[in-house]
Design a protein around this motif. Structure first.
Motif, PDB file in Angstrom:
ATOM      1  N   PHE A   1      34.210  39.540  29.450  1.00  0.00           N
ATOM      2  CA  PHE A   1      35.631  39.197  29.522  1.00  0.00           C
ATOM      3  C   PHE A   1      36.284  39.381  28.155  1.00  0.00           C
ATOM      4  O   PHE A   1      37.357  39.973  28.033  1.00  0.00           O
ATOM      5  CB  PHE A   1      35.823  37.767  30.026  1.00  0.00           C
TER       6      PHE A   1
ATOM      7  N   GLY B   1      36.510  42.995  27.267  1.00  0.00           N
ATOM      8  CA  GLY B   1      37.516  43.645  28.098  1.00  0.00           C
ATOM      9  C   GLY B   1      38.919  43.519  27.555  1.00  0.00           C
ATOM     10  O   GLY B   1      39.825  44.247  27.976  1.00  0.00           O
ATOM     11  N   LYS B   2      39.125  42.610  26.618  1.00  0.00           N
ATOM     12  CA  LYS B   2      40.444  42.498  25.987  1.00  0.00           C
ATOM     13  C   LYS B   2      40.718  43.717  25.102  1.00  0.00           C
ATOM     14  O   LYS B   2      41.863  44.064  24.856  1.00  0.00           O
ATOM     15  CB  LYS B   2      40.539  41.215  25.160  1.00  0.00           C
TER      16      LYS B   2
ATOM     17  N   ASP C   1      39.994  47.972  28.408  1.00  0.00           N
ATOM     18  CA  ASP C   1      40.531  47.624  29.735  1.00  0.00           C
ATOM     19  C   ASP C   1      39.558  47.890  30.874  1.00  0.00           C
ATOM     20  O   ASP C   1      39.464  47.108  31.814  1.00  0.00           O
ATOM     21  CB  ASP C   1      41.826  48.404  30.025  1.00  0.00           C
TER      22      ASP C   1
ATOM     23  N   HIS D   1      37.213  45.054  32.139  1.00  0.00           N
ATOM     24  CA  HIS D   1      37.736  44.053  33.076  1.00  0.00           C
ATOM     25  C   HIS D   1      37.691  44.580  34.509  1.00  0.00           C
ATOM     26  O   HIS D   1      37.336  43.836  35.433  1.00  0.00           O
ATOM     27  CB  HIS D   1      39.160  43.640  32.711  1.00  0.00           C
ATOM     28  N   ASN D   2      38.011  45.847  34.697  1.00  0.00           N
ATOM     29  CA  ASN D   2      37.958  46.440  36.041  1.00  0.00           C
ATOM     30  C   ASN D   2      36.530  46.433  36.589  1.00  0.00           C
ATOM     31  O   ASN D   2      36.296  46.073  37.742  1.00  0.00           O
ATOM     32  CB  ASN D   2      38.520  47.866  36.030  1.00  0.00           C
TER      33      ASN D   2
ATOM     34  N   LYS E   1      35.438  42.762  37.291  1.00  0.00           N
ATOM     35  CA  LYS E   1      36.063  42.256  38.509  1.00  0.00           C
ATOM     36  C   LYS E   1      35.354  42.812  39.752  1.00  0.00           C
ATOM     37  O   LYS E   1      35.058  42.074  40.696  1.00  0.00           O
ATOM     38  CB  LYS E   1      37.539  42.644  38.536  1.00  0.00           C
TER      39      LYS E   1
ATOM     40  N   LEU F   1      36.654  32.937  36.356  1.00  0.00           N
ATOM     41  CA  LEU F   1      36.837  34.200  35.660  1.00  0.00           C
ATOM     42  C   LEU F   1      37.791  35.121  36.409  1.00  0.00           C
ATOM     43  O   LEU F   1      38.642  35.784  35.803  1.00  0.00           O
ATOM     44  CB  LEU F   1      35.487  34.879  35.435  1.00  0.00           C
ATOM     45  N   LEU F   2      37.688  35.153  37.718  1.00  0.00           N
ATOM     46  CA  LEU F   2      38.585  35.998  38.509  1.00  0.00           C
ATOM     47  C   LEU F   2      40.047  35.563  38.346  1.00  0.00           C
ATOM     48  O   LEU F   2      40.944  36.403  38.310  1.00  0.00           O
ATOM     49  CB  LEU F   2      38.189  35.992  39.990  1.00  0.00           C
TER      50      LEU F   2
ATOM     51  N   LYS G   1      41.351  34.345  35.619  1.00  0.00           N
ATOM     52  CA  LYS G   1      41.762  34.898  34.336  1.00  0.00           C
ATOM     53  C   LYS G   1      41.980  36.411  34.416  1.00  0.00           C
ATOM     54  O   LYS G   1      42.906  36.943  33.819  1.00  0.00           O
ATOM     55  CB  LYS G   1      40.707  34.609  33.257  1.00  0.00           C
ATOM     56  N   LEU G   2      41.117  37.076  35.163  1.00  0.00           N
ATOM     57  CA  LEU G   2      41.214  38.539  35.278  1.00  0.00           C
ATOM     58  C   LEU G   2      42.428  38.969  36.099  1.00  0.00           C
ATOM     59  O   LEU G   2      42.974  40.052  35.882  1.00  0.00           O
ATOM     60  CB  LEU G   2      39.948  39.116  35.924  1.00  0.00           C
ATOM     61  N   ASN G   3      42.858  38.130  37.021  1.00  0.00           N
ATOM     62  CA  ASN G   3      43.974  38.478  37.905  1.00  0.00           C
ATOM     63  C   ASN G   3      45.344  38.078  37.352  1.00  0.00           C
ATOM     64  O   ASN G   3      46.345  38.268  38.017  1.00  0.00           O
ATOM     65  CB  ASN G   3      43.760  37.876  39.291  1.00  0.00           C
TER      66      ASN G   3
END
Length: 178
Positions: free
Chosen positions: A137, A140-141, A144, A147-148, A151, A172-173, A175-177
């Motif tokens: 996570f 992924g910042k 990009d 993160h994909n 997820k 986590l989902l 935060k990712l969404n």
């Protein structure tokens, strides 16, 4: 150092004693890390148990060993060593994201991403997967696509795991969404 690690147990007090001993002396820390990274040695698991406490308190002392860590992480097979190793990966990625933290090279970041993604798709214990997710996570910042990937993997894997894994995945989902 060897005797201290050999006599240690998985109990927090024992691990703290070994990590504190190692942090007081650079040679002891070096010996602990060499033992942790020797995955053929019986004591490498116990060395990792205390090494994650060293990294939690004084990550900068671990900086000289990051390159070797990135090489050894994908080779770790034992679940008892993998949990603290993925926790160390999380500490590294979190620190790398901070202003005055440890700086990882792009190659080290990519090595960690690859190793951690592999851990997520393998049949590992929940704690190792959760630390891998958290580290990915953070990475992924910057990248990009991570993160994909993250997820996709955790969404597909969700129903095959325990309630603890599902809870971590839900958080986590969210935060990712965002």
């Amino acid at each position: 150092m060897y005797q201290k690690i050999e006599a240690s147990t998985c109990h927090v007090a024992s691990r703290k004693m070994v990590s504190n001993f190692a942090m007081k002396n650079e040679n002891h820390l070096d010996e602990m890390i060499r033992l942790a990274f020797d995955i053929e040695h019986d004591l490498h698991i116990k060395a990792f148990w205390s090494l994650d406490l060293v990294c939690e308190k004084k990550l900068k002392q671990f900086a000289a060993y990051i390159e070797d860590f990135c090489i050894i992480l994908p080779k770790i097979k034992d679940a008892s060593a993998l949990r603290p190793a993925t926790k160390i990966a999380f500490f590294l990625t979190k620190s790398n994201h901070r202003k005055n933290g440890i700086s990882l090279t792009q190659e080290q970041e990519h090595n960690l991403i690859e190793a951690l993604l592999d851990r997520l798709i393998q049949d590992e214990k929940v704690a190792s997967k959760v630390y891998a997710m958290k580290a990915l996570f953070v990475l992924g910042k910057k990248y990009d696509w991570v993160h994909n990937e993250l997820k996709m993997i955790i969404s597909q894997d969700y129903s095959n795991h325990s309630a603890a894994y599902q809870a971590a995945t839900r958080n986590l989902l969210k935060k990712l969404n965002k």
